[in-house]
Motif scaffolding. Structure first.
Motif, PDB file in Angstrom:
ATOM      1  N   CYS A  12     194.007 -21.699  68.935  1.00 29.80           N
ATOM      2  CA  CYS A  12     194.686 -22.385  67.837  1.00 29.80           C
ATOM      3  C   CYS A  12     194.520 -21.613  66.538  1.00 29.80           C
ATOM      4  O   CYS A  12     193.786 -20.630  66.478  1.00 29.80           O
ATOM      5  N   TYR A  14     192.883 -22.251  64.054  1.00 28.56           N
ATOM      6  CA  TYR A  14     191.508 -22.264  63.556  1.00 28.56           C
ATOM      7  C   TYR A  14     190.580 -21.406  64.429  1.00 28.56           C
ATOM      8  O   TYR A  14     189.375 -21.361  64.194  1.00 28.56           O
ATOM      9  N   HIS A  16     189.954 -21.899  67.704  1.00 32.48           N
ATOM     10  CA  HIS A  16     189.360 -22.575  68.863  1.00 32.48           C
ATOM     11  C   HIS A  16     190.164 -22.244  70.115  1.00 32.48           C
ATOM     12  O   HIS A  16     191.342 -21.913  70.030  1.00 32.48           O
ATOM     13  N   HIS A  18     191.750 -24.032  73.269  1.00 30.29           N
ATOM     14  CA  HIS A  18     192.113 -25.381  73.725  1.00 30.29           C
ATOM     15  C   HIS A  18     192.922 -25.312  75.018  1.00 30.29           C
ATOM     16  O   HIS A  18     193.628 -24.342  75.265  1.00 30.29           O
ATOM     17  N   HIS A  93     196.285 -28.929  65.109  1.00 31.47           N
ATOM     18  CA  HIS A  93     195.721 -27.596  64.860  1.00 31.47           C
ATOM     19  C   HIS A  93     196.837 -26.553  64.840  1.00 31.47           C
ATOM     20  O   HIS A  93     196.681 -25.466  65.385  1.00 31.47           O
TER      21      HIS A  93
HETATM   22 ZN   LIG Z   1     191.766 -25.965  67.277  1.00 30.66          ZN
END
Ligand SMILES: [Zn+2]
Length: 289
Positions: A12, A14, A16, A18, A93
């Motif tokens: 994502c 950010y 992360h 997922h 996100h």
């Molecule tokens: Zn994320």
């Protein structure tokens, strides 16, 4: 089996990692007697062995609500006709989104571990949820989700006022104009991401709709998703009474009255209801397909 075209990991915005190429969704099912339905994930899935909600990747062309209820059926054998979806909470996100769909039990669920992604299912009283070894994302979302658990949005529409707010020829046939409004309102219970803004920008609702009609529109029939309330005389008095009875019957529910009438707005706000202008409602309805 349907092809799982949503399966895969996403990085994502950010940073992360997922699960779900089109995002993911889960079902938070509430039973007033038993609590919420949690699922312990199999050891081999992402964040295995933790407790979270039945759910998974959204497939192409699927809405989050469809994905959440499908996954609950596949993983936990939860039948679609035994649940009523109430609201949805979105974690955004950017290129990945997770939607928690909140639902209430309306019939026998008969939940059971139905596929290999699920290891165990348990009804857990809300007070005890935080004591479980939760999936980290679910753990951080839980306090916000809990604040809306089992709560419904009751939308009370001042039919005459909303119909009269747009000069589209409604005065030629008031019953037909009320029927057009009713049919648009019916779409609110069928569509995803309907009517946002109650409880915060991340929340959307599938409301219980009560359309109050008066005068020549009093002969209007109800349709699935819209209860029609014919005012015997003064529409305002009926709207106030409808808001009052909703707030008395289920004090935790959100009651939203749609009218531009300032005096009526003040009366229902005094009772504890929220208010919305006709233009905002009509813009929402126009955006529905
Ligand atoms: Zn994320």
């Amino acid at each position: 089996m349907t092809p799982k075209d949503g399966n895969g990991f996403v990085r994502c915005v950010y940073g992360h990692r997922h699960w779900g190429l089109n995002g993911a969704a889960g079902l938070l099912l509430t039973d007033p007697e038993r609590g919420v339905l949690l699922q312990r994930r199999a050891w081999w899935v992402h964040h295995g062995r933790t407790w979270a909600l039945p759910g998974g990747a959204v497939e192409a062309g699927e809405t989050p609500r469809e994905a959440a209820t499908r996954e609950a059926r596949e993983e936990a054998a939860v039948p679609l006709d035994a649940v009523r979806t109430l609201s949805a909470s979105l974690v955004d996100h950017g290129n990945w989104r997770y939607t928690t769909v909140l639902a209430a039990v309306t019939g026998p669920v008969g939940e059971r571990v139905a596929n290999a992604e699920s290891a165990e299912l348990r009804w857990v009283p809300p007070d005890e949820v935080a004591g479980f070894r939760l999936h980290s994302d679910f753990a951080s979302a839980w306090p916000g989700l809990r604040s809306q658990l089992g709560r419904e949005l009751v939308l009370i529409v001042d039919g005459a006022n909303v119909v009269g707010s747009r000069p589209d020829g409604w005065w030629r046939d008031r019953l037909a104009a009320a029927a057009r409004l009713r049919d648009k309102l019916a779409a609110l219970s069928r569509q995803d991401t309907a009517l946002t803004g109650v409880a915060g920008p991340e929340w959307s609702w599938w409301p219980r709709v009560r359309l109050v009609v008066e005068g020549q529109a009093r002969g209007l029939d109800p349709v699935p998703g819209v209860e029609v309330i014919a005012a015997p005389a003064d529409g305002d008095a009926t709207i106030v009474a409808t808001a009052q009875s909703a707030l008395t019957a289920r004090p935790d529910d959100h009651v939203l009255v749609v009218t531009a009438d300032r005096e009526l707005r003040t009366r229902v706000e005094t009772l504890g209801a929220m208010t919305l202008g006709p233009a905002t409602l009509l813009a929402t309805l126009d955006a529905l397909t």
